[in-house]
Design a protein around this motif. Structure first.
Motif, PDB file in Angstrom:
ATOM      1  N   GLN A 103      -3.131  10.094  -7.461  1.00  0.00           N
ATOM      2  CA  GLN A 103      -3.588   9.324  -6.219  1.00  0.00           C
ATOM      3  C   GLN A 103      -5.007   9.434  -5.947  1.00  0.00           C
ATOM      4  O   GLN A 103      -5.659  10.369  -6.396  1.00  0.00           O
ATOM      5  N   SER A 104      -5.737   8.283  -5.658  1.00  0.00           N
ATOM      6  CA  SER A 104      -7.353   8.266  -5.511  1.00  0.00           C
ATOM      7  C   SER A 104      -7.667   9.082  -4.323  1.00  0.00           C
ATOM      8  O   SER A 104      -6.753   8.900  -3.317  1.00  0.00           O
ATOM      9  N   GLN A 155       0.628  -1.208   0.029  1.00  0.00           N
ATOM     10  CA  GLN A 155       0.140  -0.001   0.052  1.00  0.00           C
ATOM     11  C   GLN A 155       0.758   1.296   0.094  1.00  0.00           C
ATOM     12  O   GLN A 155       0.526   2.318  -0.734  1.00  0.00           O
ATOM     13  N   VAL A 156       2.083   1.249   0.721  1.00  0.00           N
ATOM     14  CA  VAL A 156       2.978   2.311   0.919  1.00  0.00           C
ATOM     15  C   VAL A 156       3.481   2.704  -0.258  1.00  0.00           C
ATOM     16  O   VAL A 156       3.459   3.616  -0.936  1.00  0.00           O
ATOM     17  N   VAL A 157       3.889   1.560  -1.383  1.00  0.00           N
ATOM     18  CA  VAL A 157       4.725   1.703  -2.316  1.00  0.00           C
ATOM     19  C   VAL A 157       3.736   2.180  -3.450  1.00  0.00           C
ATOM     20  O   VAL A 157       4.241   3.105  -4.289  1.00  0.00           O
ATOM     21  N   ASP A 162      -4.126   6.856   3.600  1.00  0.00           N
ATOM     22  CA  ASP A 162      -2.719   7.628   3.926  1.00  0.00           C
ATOM     23  C   ASP A 162      -2.614   8.497   4.956  1.00  0.00           C
ATOM     24  O   ASP A 162      -1.842   8.434   5.901  1.00  0.00           O
ATOM     25  N   PHE A 163      -3.573   9.591   4.808  1.00  0.00           N
ATOM     26  CA  PHE A 163      -3.516  10.648   5.984  1.00  0.00           C
ATOM     27  C   PHE A 163      -4.142  10.148   7.029  1.00  0.00           C
ATOM     28  O   PHE A 163      -4.055  11.035   8.161  1.00  0.00           O
ATOM     29  N   ALA A 166       1.764   6.379  -7.011  1.00  0.00           N
ATOM     30  CA  ALA A 166       0.616   7.223  -7.617  1.00  0.00           C
ATOM     31  C   ALA A 166       1.058   8.786  -7.034  1.00  0.00           C
ATOM     32  O   ALA A 166       0.706   9.752  -7.975  1.00  0.00           O
ATOM     33  N   ALA A 167       1.672   9.209  -5.807  1.00  0.00           N
ATOM     34  CA  ALA A 167       1.779  10.355  -5.700  1.00  0.00           C
ATOM     35  C   ALA A 167       2.963  11.402  -6.541  1.00  0.00           C
ATOM     36  O   ALA A 167       2.925  12.216  -6.811  1.00  0.00           O
TER      37      ALA A 167
END
Length: 62
Positions: A22-23, A9-11, A30-31, A16-17
């Motif tokens: 990013q969705s 998920q982090v990768v 993430d936040f 995406a960022a």
């Protein structure tokens, strides 16, 4: 505090960022996690890999 994100998920979020795609759902996930350290470290590593790959490609081509 949100649950700890998995490495995949982090990768995925960092990639995406980097591309700016990013969705909203993933951004909220993430936040929602209190510590941004895992995202920062992963981002620095990935940027280093991109720069390293570019240097290798340029040196190979010249």
């Amino acid at each position: 505090m949100g649950e700890k994100p998995r490495l995949k998920q982090v990768v995925t979020s960092v990639i995406a960022a980097l591309f700016g795609v990013q969705s909203q759902r993933n951004r909220e996930r993430d936040f929602g996690y209190d510590s941004p350290a895992i995202y920062i470290i992963t981002g620095v590593i990935m940027i280093g890999l991109v720069i390293g790959a570019l240097l290798v490609i340029v040196s190979w081509l010249t």
